[in-house]
Design a protein around this motif. Structure first.
Motif, mmCIF file in Angstrom:
data_model
loop_
_atom_site.group_PDB
_atom_site.id
_atom_site.type_symbol
_atom_site.label_atom_id
_atom_site.label_comp_id
_atom_site.label_asym_id
_atom_site.label_seq_id
_atom_site.Cartn_x
_atom_site.Cartn_y
_atom_site.Cartn_z
ATOM 1 N N ALA A 213 14.008 -78.256 0.028
ATOM 2 C CA ALA A 213 15.436 -78.518 -0.171
ATOM 3 C C ALA A 213 16.103 -79.161 1.037
ATOM 4 C CB ALA A 213 16.151 -77.213 -0.524
ATOM 5 N N LEU A 214 15.767 -78.670 2.227
ATOM 6 C CA LEU A 214 16.517 -79.088 3.412
ATOM 7 C C LEU A 214 16.361 -80.568 3.716
ATOM 8 C CD1 LEU A 214 18.364 -78.054 5.614
ATOM 9 C CD2 LEU A 214 16.364 -77.577 7.019
ATOM 10 N N LYS A 215 15.152 -81.112 3.553
ATOM 11 C CA LYS A 215 14.940 -82.523 3.882
ATOM 12 C C LYS A 215 15.821 -83.440 3.040
ATOM 13 C CE LYS A 215 10.965 -84.307 4.563
ATOM 14 N NZ LYS A 215 9.555 -84.727 4.434
ATOM 15 N N ASN A 216 15.878 -83.181 1.744
ATOM 16 C CA ASN A 216 16.712 -84.007 0.880
ATOM 17 C C ASN A 216 18.203 -83.745 1.092
ATOM 18 O OD1 ASN A 216 14.542 -85.302 -0.364
ATOM 19 N ND2 ASN A 216 14.304 -83.642 -1.849
ATOM 20 N N ALA A 217 18.553 -82.511 1.453
ATOM 21 C CA ALA A 217 19.962 -82.198 1.698
ATOM 22 C C ALA A 217 20.464 -82.842 2.990
ATOM 23 C CB ALA A 217 20.145 -80.686 1.768
ATOM 24 N N LEU A 218 19.554 -83.212 3.885
ATOM 25 C CA LEU A 218 19.961 -83.778 5.173
ATOM 26 C C LEU A 218 20.426 -85.233 5.078
ATOM 27 C CD1 LEU A 218 17.302 -82.418 7.691
ATOM 28 C CD2 LEU A 218 19.752 -81.907 7.646
ATOM 29 N N ILE A 219 20.125 -85.913 3.975
ATOM 30 C CA ILE A 219 20.451 -87.344 3.884
ATOM 31 C C ILE A 219 21.951 -87.599 4.032
ATOM 32 C CG2 ILE A 219 20.471 -89.332 2.329
ATOM 33 C CD1 ILE A 219 17.726 -88.529 1.390
#
Length: 295
Positions: A213-219
């Motif tokens: 989740a975190l990687k995609n939420a960081l965009i």
């Protein structure tokens, strides 16, 4: 990917050209004249006309611009300050670590303090909070803090003692937008189908959030930080002026007050080039965070 990078680099060239033209013209349109200020009370030249000739201000404006931008492009020479006669690039390199340290500490403070103070951070301007921090101790406690800068290489403890308060002031006001975007983006990602699939596989909550989740939420968060980078650097002008930190911001502020054309022009152009480069790196980081963009 290679074509994308080349297109972005090609787009950066006209962007920087427009920045250089706008900054050059705006300085010339400002009221006042640097030669007049230098002659008044200073023995820079016997007459105003002689000083203007020595500085090259008596030439046509397009000739002045062509010489300035030509020296930068062909020789990497940003010129010298009218007042100190010191090379501008050397002065920028000497002062930039102070501004960079302030910007990095501001980002760190934004990440941690914003969890508690996000609403407060959205409503208080950083320059107002900085004035309060400097003025209130002198009113309430009859004590004014001494802001004498010490380089990190000389004394890390003394350096952080001086830098943390400006970074805290600056970081608190920048924390709100980052934390609100991070929260809403992460909640949106957690509702996606692939996250439900990960839950159904029995993966731990820690692994789902950190790995999926975190990687995609960081965009969107990275996009926001990229948009705020000019503020981190440009906003340091006011913070460094209030706390008297010898960084690029104070260098620019003092040069602007003296109408030191070469310094103001060159600092603006260098910072614009850094912002364009950082935005390019942020765009490229999207492909790393989300494989769908890469493909």
């Amino acid at each position: 990917m290679k074509q994308y990078v080349l297109r972005r680099v090609a787009l950066a060239v006209p962007t920087l050209f427009l920045v250089s033209v706008i900054v050059f013209l705006l300085l010339r349109l400002m009221p006042g004249d640097v030669a007049t200020r230098m002659v008044e009370g200073h023995a820079y030249a016997p007459t105003l006309a002689a000083l203007r000739h020595d500085l090259g201000l008596d030439r046509p404006m397009h000739a002045q611009y062509a010489e300035w931008i030509g020296n930068i492009v062909l020789r990497g020479d940003f010129g010298r300050s009218y007042w100190t006669r010191q090379p501008i690039l050397e002065e920028f390199v000497r002062r930039f670590p102070v501004t960079l340290e302030l910007a990095l500490l501001t980002i760190i403070v934004s990440d941690y303090v914003g969890r508690i103070l996000s609403i407060f951070a959205l409503s208080v301007p950083y320059f107002g909070l900085a004035v309060v921090v400097v003025v209130l101790p002198s009113i309430w406690f009859r004590w004014t803090p001494v802001w004498t800068y010490v380089a990190f290489s000389v004394s890390p403890a003394e350096n952080l003692k001086i830098m943390l308060i400006p970074a805290l002031v600056f970081g608190v006001t920048r924390a709100g937008p980052i934390m609100r975007i991070m929260r809403s983006s992460l909640l949106d990602v957690l509702r996606q189908d692939y996250i439900r699939t990960a839950w159904s596989k029995g993966l731990s909550e820690r692994r789902i959030i950190l790995r999926h989740a975190l990687k995609n939420a960081l965009i969107p968060v990275i996009s926001l930080i990229g948009l705020q980078m000019p503020l981190y650097i440009g906003g340091s002008v006011i913070i460094e002026a209030i706390f008297r930190l010898p960084g690029v911001g104070l260098f620019f502020f003092e040069a602007l007050g003296k109408l030191d054309y070469p310094v103001v022009q060159s600092v603006n152009l260098i910072i614009a080039a850094m912002v364009v480069g950082l935005n390019l790196l942020i765009d490229l980081s999207y492909a790393f965070l989300d494989p769908r963009i890469r493909y």
